[in-house]
Write a protein that holds these residues in place. Structure first.
Motif, short mmCIF file in Angstrom:
data_model
loop_
_atom_site.label_atom_id
_atom_site.label_comp_id
_atom_site.label_asym_id
_atom_site.label_seq_id
_atom_site.Cartn_x
_atom_site.Cartn_y
_atom_site.Cartn_z
N VAL A 285 0.83 -1.20 0.00
CA VAL A 285 0.00 0.00 0.00
C VAL A 285 0.87 1.25 0.00
CG1 VAL A 285 -1.70 1.33 1.30
CG2 VAL A 285 -1.96 -1.14 1.11
N LEU A 286 1.88 1.26 0.85
CA LEU A 286 2.71 2.46 1.00
C LEU A 286 3.53 2.76 -0.24
CD1 LEU A 286 3.86 1.87 4.68
CD2 LEU A 286 2.36 3.69 3.88
N VAL A 287 3.89 1.72 -1.01
CA VAL A 287 4.67 1.94 -2.23
C VAL A 287 3.88 2.76 -3.25
CG1 VAL A 287 5.55 0.74 -4.27
CG2 VAL A 287 6.22 -0.03 -2.01
N ILE A 288 2.56 2.54 -3.33
CA ILE A 288 1.74 3.24 -4.34
C ILE A 288 0.95 4.41 -3.75
CG2 ILE A 288 1.50 1.11 -5.66
CD1 ILE A 288 -1.42 1.00 -4.65
N LEU A 289 1.01 4.60 -2.43
CA LEU A 289 0.14 5.58 -1.77
C LEU A 289 0.33 7.00 -2.27
CD1 LEU A 289 -1.93 5.90 0.63
CD2 LEU A 289 0.03 6.54 2.02
N HIS A 290 1.58 7.45 -2.39
CA HIS A 290 1.86 8.86 -2.66
C HIS A 290 1.51 9.29 -4.08
CE1 HIS A 290 5.40 6.78 -4.12
NE2 HIS A 290 5.72 7.84 -4.81
N ASP A 291 1.51 8.34 -5.05
CA ASP A 291 1.24 8.75 -6.42
C ASP A 291 -0.02 8.12 -7.03
OD1 ASP A 291 2.18 6.21 -6.59
OD2 ASP A 291 3.79 6.62 -8.03
N SER A 292 -0.55 7.06 -6.41
CA SER A 292 -1.73 6.40 -6.98
C SER A 292 -2.98 6.52 -6.11
CB SER A 292 -1.44 4.90 -7.23
OG SER A 292 -0.40 4.75 -8.15
N ILE A 293 -2.84 6.98 -4.87
CA ILE A 293 -3.99 7.07 -3.98
C ILE A 293 -4.24 8.50 -3.51
CG2 ILE A 293 -5.01 6.25 -1.82
CD1 ILE A 293 -3.37 3.71 -2.10
N LEU A 294 -3.27 9.11 -2.87
CA LEU A 294 -3.46 10.46 -2.30
C LEU A 294 -3.90 11.50 -3.32
CD1 LEU A 294 -0.50 10.75 0.26
CD2 LEU A 294 -2.93 10.40 0.74
N PRO A 295 -3.32 11.53 -4.55
CA PRO A 295 -3.74 12.58 -5.50
C PRO A 295 -5.20 12.48 -5.92
CG PRO A 295 -1.65 11.58 -6.17
CD PRO A 295 -2.21 10.72 -5.09
N TYR A 296 -5.83 11.32 -5.74
CA TYR A 296 -7.20 11.14 -6.22
C TYR A 296 -8.21 11.09 -5.08
CZ TYR A 296 -4.55 9.85 -10.34
OH TYR A 296 -3.67 9.86 -11.39
N MET A 297 -7.81 11.51 -3.90
CA MET A 297 -8.73 11.58 -2.77
C MET A 297 -9.24 13.00 -2.62
SD MET A 297 -6.82 9.18 0.06
CE MET A 297 -8.21 9.28 1.20
N SER A 298 -10.51 13.14 -2.27
CA SER A 298 -11.06 14.49 -2.09
C SER A 298 -10.51 15.14 -0.82
CB SER A 298 -12.59 14.41 -2.03
OG SER A 298 -13.01 13.52 -1.01
N LYS A 299 -10.19 14.32 0.20
CA LYS A 299 -9.59 14.83 1.43
C LYS A 299 -8.40 13.95 1.82
CE LYS A 299 -13.86 16.79 3.33
NZ LYS A 299 -14.82 16.73 4.47
N PRO A 300 -7.22 14.21 1.25
CA PRO A 300 -6.06 13.36 1.54
C PRO A 300 -5.67 13.34 3.02
CG PRO A 300 -5.65 14.77 -0.37
CD PRO A 300 -6.92 15.25 0.25
N THR A 301 -6.04 14.39 3.75
CA THR A 301 -5.65 14.45 5.16
C THR A 301 -6.32 13.35 5.98
OG1 THR A 301 -7.40 16.11 5.45
CG2 THR A 301 -5.15 16.91 5.19
N LEU A 302 -7.34 12.68 5.44
CA LEU A 302 -7.97 11.58 6.15
C LEU A 302 -7.04 10.37 6.27
CD1 LEU A 302 -11.57 11.70 4.60
CD2 LEU A 302 -10.87 12.45 6.88
N MET A 303 -5.93 10.40 5.53
CA MET A 303 -4.96 9.31 5.60
C MET A 303 -3.95 9.50 6.73
SD MET A 303 -4.98 6.70 3.53
CE MET A 303 -5.73 6.09 2.03
N ILE A 304 -4.09 10.57 7.50
CA ILE A 304 -3.12 10.88 8.55
C ILE A 304 -3.01 9.72 9.55
CG2 ILE A 304 -2.67 12.36 10.53
CD1 ILE A 304 -3.73 14.71 8.90
N ASP A 305 -4.15 9.21 9.99
CA ASP A 305 -4.13 8.15 11.01
C ASP A 305 -3.40 6.91 10.50
OD1 ASP A 305 -5.49 9.76 12.76
OD2 ASP A 305 -7.47 8.95 12.26
N PHE A 306 -3.68 6.53 9.26
CA PHE A 306 -3.04 5.33 8.70
C PHE A 306 -1.53 5.55 8.56
CE2 PHE A 306 -1.38 3.28 4.82
CZ PHE A 306 -1.48 1.96 5.21
N LEU A 307 -1.13 6.71 8.05
CA LEU A 307 0.29 6.97 7.83
C LEU A 307 1.07 7.08 9.13
CD1 LEU A 307 0.11 9.45 4.82
CD2 LEU A 307 1.21 7.22 4.83
N THR A 308 0.48 7.76 10.11
CA THR A 308 1.20 7.88 11.40
C THR A 308 1.31 6.53 12.08
OG1 THR A 308 -0.92 8.52 12.40
CG2 THR A 308 0.59 10.29 11.80
N ALA A 309 0.27 5.70 11.96
CA ALA A 309 0.34 4.35 12.53
C ALA A 309 1.41 3.51 11.83
CB ALA A 309 -1.02 3.66 12.43
#
Length: 530
Positions: A285-309
């Motif tokens: 998940v983390l390998v593709i997160l920054h270029d295949s997931i975050l750019p296409y989210m309406s609120k990328p900040t919702l990923m804060i909990d997952f990334l900090t964990a």
């Protein structure tokens, strides 16, 4: 032995002939059913072949079902609306036309159920043909809906069929990666992609809640494979590729196309990532997160909990989480307390041997590029890297040494680590605290970079040459570490082996023209050939 072999060959030929004959018979059966309704009961022969044991017979039956029921959908000869039971149809006040449509609709439902079961078949060819047939049915239902709706207000999409297809693709027992990769071509259609994402979210919620949040490796791998196959449209792109081309549907989708897609995409990923994942899945998940997931989210900040964990897990997972955190910190103003403390503690001997070493040092270089960082923090990173350099492989040292030099160039106050005044006769004891986790308390500024001095006698000449640079004043221009980030041990050895050949050394000023014959014929006077 010979007769046995002959029998085997003949049996194979017989099987092939029977399969070919069955295929021809099924084609004729389809023709008869479509020509005259008096042959409607022949559909049971097709459904029986669909459950046969031989692979070729099943694939032939799938093709026959596709031809038959797609034609019936085109002709609108399947019952529309809520389907009554077959017994109710016989006893109720239905016309002969309606009874025929109800009968064929029940056969269509049976066919779909068998095809869904075939998605778990042992033979891949059967699974693939069943999936393609189901998608043809979905396209047919889209063009000719089986629901009786008011088209002025509503649009229809075969959501139930797509949901059932997705539920079977996301198996808990079988790895369906190959089948999902085949399904990827259907995800290029905007409406299919939209409803597949919704179906994935619903399925993940049901399955993971049933397992009470426990890790289900095969299932979660299937889910990730399907979700990572989804390519989201760009904001500027126009949505033109649809499976269901209904005006009401197109208008509904296009009115808020990109935002609606992003919303469903975001809910799908958040619904998947809120459950516990296998460690290998975190990495994927983390390998593709920054270029295949975050750019296409309406609120990328919702990923804060997952990334900090993930950042707190440690090891390679923490290294990979840096990419996502970098995006949130620089583009979405994420305030992460003790970020540099955690980054400092990621500097361990294993960091030089992980698969993602190049990515880590690239991001670390970006995070430490600001000239506003406190001196104690930069000094702590420089000292920690210098200490790790004592046991690092040559490929890593060719990155680490320029990295340290760049830190010193950006923060001239750190030059005290190089020019540390001390008496030569005094015994030296390094005050740096290696085991201290807080860079503010490690006493790096009280120490020096004596480790680089030691590396000047390294066995590899390139490393020794790089370490010698600290003896001279460092230039103002920073070193480009991007060229050495991806260098491997094999490439380093190849480079050493391909050094230019040394020119031949002359052994005599005057070259002898013949044996024992030189200037003055000295050899000829004292030696001769017997």
């Amino acid at each position: 032995m010979a007769p046995a072999k002959k029998r085997n060959v003949s049996s194979v030929k017989t099987a092939e002939k029977s399969a070919k004959k069955a295929k021809v018979d099924l084609s004729k059966t389809v023709e008869r059913i479509l020509e005259s309704r008096k042959h409607a009961n022949d559909v049971f022969d097709i459904l029986e072949s669909l459950q046969a044991e031989q692979e070729k017979e099943v694939i032939g039956a799938v093709a026959a079902c596709s031809e038959l029921f797609c034609a019936l959908l085109e002709r609108k000869e399947l019952f529309l609306g809520k389907l009554p039971g077959e017994e109710d149809a016989l006893s109720g006040g239905y016309s002969a036309e309606d009874k025929y449509r109800i009968f064929m609709r029940h056969r269509y439902t049976s066919c779909v159920e068998i095809l869904l079961e075939h998605l778990s078949h042992e033979q891949y060819d059967i699974k693939e043909s069943a999936m393609c047939c189901l998608m043809k049915f979905a396209a047919g239902e889209g063009r000719h809906p089986l629901e009786d709706l008011d088209w002025s207000e509503h649009y229809s999409f075969p959501r139930e069929l797509i949901q059932a297809l997705v539920d079977n693709l996301l198996s808990k027992a079988t790895d369906n990666s190959l089948l999902i990769s085949r399904f990827q071509e259907f995800l290029e259609m905007e409406d299919v992609r939209y409803y597949v994402m919704s179906s994935i979210r619903d399925n993940v919620g049901k399955v993971m809640d049933k397992s009470k949040g426990a890790v289900v490796p095969v299932y979660q791998n299937n889910v990730f494979t399907l979700m990572s196959s989804i390519s989201m449209p760009n904001q500027e792109s126009e949505l033109t590729n649809f499976m269901v081309k209904q005006e009401g549907f197109l208008n509904a989708i296009r009115s808020s196309a990109t935002q609606e897609h992003k919303r469903v995409f975001e809910r799908m990923w958040l619904g998947f990532l809120k459950y516990k994942l296998p460690n290998s899945m975190y990495k994927k998940v983390l390998v593709i997160l920054h270029d295949s997931i975050l750019p296409y989210m309406s609120k990328p900040t919702l990923m804060i909990d997952f990334l900090t964990a993930a950042y707190e897990i440690g090891g390679a997972i923490s290294l990979l989480a840096l990419n996502g955190l970098f995006v949130l910190i620089h583009q979405h103003n994420l305030d992460y307390p003790d970020f540099y403390k955690k980054l400092y503690n990621l500097l361990e001997p294993s960091v030089f041997h992980v698969k993602y070493r190049a990515r880590f040092f690239h991001l670390a270089n970006v995070f430490l590029s600001s000239s506003h960082l406190p001196v104690y923090l930069v000094a702590a990173f420089a000292k920690r890297l210098a200490r790790l350099a004592l046991t690092a492989p040559p490929t890593a040292l060719l990155v680490v040494l320029p990295f340290i030099y760049n830190l010193i160039r950006r923060h001239p106050s750190c030059r005290v680590l190089i020019h540390k005044p001390s008496a030569e006769d005094e015994p030296f004891e390094d005050p740096y605290l290696t085991d201290e986790e807080d860079p503010a308390q490690c006493r790096a500024l009280e120490s020096s970079l004596w480790e680089i001095k030691s590396l000047q006698k390294h066995y590899h000449p390139d490393v020794a040459k790089a370490a010698l640079l600290i003896n001279t004043p460092l230039s103002e221009q920073e070193d480009d570490i991007s060229e050495t980030l991806e260098v491997t041990t094999y490439e380093l050895m190849e480079k050493d082996l391909k050094q230019p050949e040394i020119k031949s050394v002359p052994l005599e000023f005057e070259t002898a023209t013949r044996l024992l014959k030189g200037r003055g014929d000295v050899l000829g006077q004292h030696f001769c050939l017997a």
